[in-house]
Enzyme design. Structure first.
Site, PDB file in Angstrom:
ATOM      1  N   SER A 131       1.207  -1.284   0.008  1.00 20.37           N
ATOM      2  CA  SER A 131       0.282  -0.016   0.058  1.00 20.37           C
ATOM      3  C   SER A 131       0.736   1.477   0.226  1.00 20.37           C
ATOM      4  CB  SER A 131      -1.176   0.150   1.187  1.00 20.37           C
ATOM      5  OG  SER A 131      -1.767   0.851   0.920  1.00 20.37           O
ATOM      6  N   ASP A 175      -8.885  -5.691  -5.378  1.00 15.50           N
ATOM      7  CA  ASP A 175      -8.577  -4.791  -4.011  1.00 15.50           C
ATOM      8  C   ASP A 175      -9.134  -3.453  -4.372  1.00 15.50           C
ATOM      9  OD1 ASP A 175      -7.275  -3.003  -2.188  1.00 15.50           O
ATOM     10  OD2 ASP A 175      -5.194  -3.382  -2.967  1.00 15.50           O
ATOM     11  N   HIS A 216      -7.142  -5.628  -0.083  1.00 13.92           N
ATOM     12  CA  HIS A 216      -6.250  -4.812  -0.193  1.00 13.92           C
ATOM     13  C   HIS A 216      -5.812  -4.926   0.666  1.00 13.92           C
ATOM     14  CE1 HIS A 216      -3.571  -1.188   0.013  1.00 13.92           C
ATOM     15  NE2 HIS A 216      -4.270  -1.116   0.851  1.00 13.92           N
TER      16      HIS A 216
END
Length: 319
Positions: free
Chosen positions: A113, A270, A298
Site C-alpha cells: 500500500s 483490491d 487489499h
C-alpha cells in the site's frame, strides 16, 4: 479471520531503539530474527499506520535480520500524529539514516500500500542500497487513485454502506472534495471534531481493506490515538499530492530500478489500491515478477496474499 499457515512463528524483537532524524522527529525501530542475517526492512502502510509484531512474520528468522520502522508521527515514533516536517522525501532520508545507523550496506525492502509507494521512491533515490523489492497493493499516489477511493463514484459504489458513514461528518456543501474537507477538520482546533473525523476516515479504509470485511480490523479504527495518527498523516500526504512534482513520478522513474529483482503481489479485488495501478506499473516494468491474487482484496493478511509474500521473501534469501 484465520491466520495464514505460511507465516513464520511469532517472535520477539532482540533490539528496540529510537533514532533522532530531525529537530522535531524521533523514529522508533526494532530488530528481530538473526542479528547476523540478511537485512530486510518492512515499510508500513498509511502513511501513519505504524508497525506491529505481526509484520516480523513474513521473513525466515533464521536467515533474515528483520527491521521494522515506525515512520514519522506513526506508532511509537514521536511526536505522535505530527504533520510538521513530515513529507515523502523526509521519510526516504529517514530510511537512509536508519540504514547507516545500523551499519547495513544493502537490504531487501518490503512494503505494501503506502509502503509500496515509499519502497519504490526509496529505491529510485537509493538504488545501490536495495537488494530486492517485495511490493503489495501498489499505490503510486496519483490523483486518479485518490479520486477512486476518497471521492464519490469509485469504491463508494462497491461499499455504499461504509461510504455513508465516511461522508457523514462532512456538510453537504463540502462534499465535492472530501480530502480537502477532511484535511480542514483533521488539522483544525476542535479536538472533538478531529477525533470524530479521524475515526470516520480510518473506519472507511478498515472496512474496505479485505475481500471479506474483518470486524477486528474495523474495530481498530475506534482507537483514538491510532485513528488520529493514521487519518491526519494520510490526509496530509494526500492533500499535498504526496509531495511529488508530477502525478506520475514513480512511473516516470522506473528506469532507475529496472535492474533490481522485484516481486509485485496484487489482490484482484483490491478496492483501496485498485489493480489498475499495479497493472500500470507492470506494463512499464515487465522485468519484475507480477502476480494477481484471484481471491484477495487489499490486505497483506489475506491468505493467498500472505502466502505469496512469504514465498517472495523466501526466494530472496539467497541474495
Amino acid at each position: 479471520m484465520p491466520e495464514s499457515p505460511a507465516l513464520y512463528p511469532k517472535l520477539e524483537s532482540y533490539d528496540q531503539g529510537f533514532l533522532k532524524v530531525s529537530s522535531i522527529h524521533t523514529v522508533y525501530y526494532e530488530q528481530s530474527g538473526n542479528p547476523s542475517g540478511k537485512p530486510v526492512i518492512y515499510l508500513h502502510g498509511g502513511p501513519g499506520g505504524g508497525v506491529s509484531s505481526h509484520d516480523r512474520r513474513y521473513f525466515d528468522p533464521s536467515v533474515y535480520r528483520i527491521i521494522l520502522l515506525d515512520q514519522r508521527g506513526a506508532g511509537k515514533s514521536t511526536p505522535t500524529a505530527s504533520l510538521e516536517d513530515n513529507t515523502t522525501w523526509a521519510l526516504v532520508e529517514d530510511i537512509e539514516k536508519l540504514r547507516e545507523h545500523l551499519q547495513i550496506e544493502k537490504w531487501v525492502v518490503f512494503g505494501g500500500s503506502w509502503g509500496s509507494t515509499l519502497s519504490l521512491v526509496y529505491a529510485q533515490e537509493h538504488p545501490s542500497r536495495v537488494k530486492a523489492l517485495i511490493l503489495r497493493g501498489i499505490f503510486m499516489l496519483r490523483q486518479s487513485e485518490l479520486r477512486w477511493f476518497y471521492e464519490q463514484g469509485g469504491a463508494s459504489n462497491i461499499f455504499p454502506d461504509a461510504w455513508d458513514k465516511y461522508v457523514e461528518p462532512i456538510p453537504e456543501n463540502e462534499r465535492d472534495n472530501f480530502i480537502a474537507a477532511y484535511h480542514k477538520r483533521l488539522t483544525g482546533s476542535d479536538e472533538e471534531e478531529r477525533i470524530r473525523c479521524a475515526k470516520a476516515w480510518s473506519t472507511w479504509e478498515c472496512s474496505t481493506s479485505k475481500l471479506y470485511v474483518d470486524p477486528v480490523e474495523v474495530a481498530k479504527a475506534s482507537e483514538d490515538i491510532w485513528a488520529l495518527a493514521f487519518a491526519r498523516i494520510e490526509c496530509h500526504y494526500f492533500f499535498n499530492k504526496g509531495f511529488f512534482k508530477t502525478d506520475a513520478h514513480i512511473l516516470e522513474n522506473v528506469d532507475k530500478i529496472r535492474h533490481i529483482p522485484a516481486t509485485i503481489v496484487q489482490g484482484r479485488y483490491d478496492v483501496v489500491c485498485p489493480a489498475t495501478s499495479a497493472w500500470d506499473l507492470h506494463k512499464v516494468w515487465p522485468e519484475a515478477q507480477f502476480e494477481f491474487m484471484a481471491d484477495a482484496g487489499h490486505s497483506a493478511k489475506e491468505l493467498a496474499t500472505t502466502a505469496r509474500l512469504v514465498q517472495a521473501a523466501d526466494e530472496y534469501k539467497s541474495l
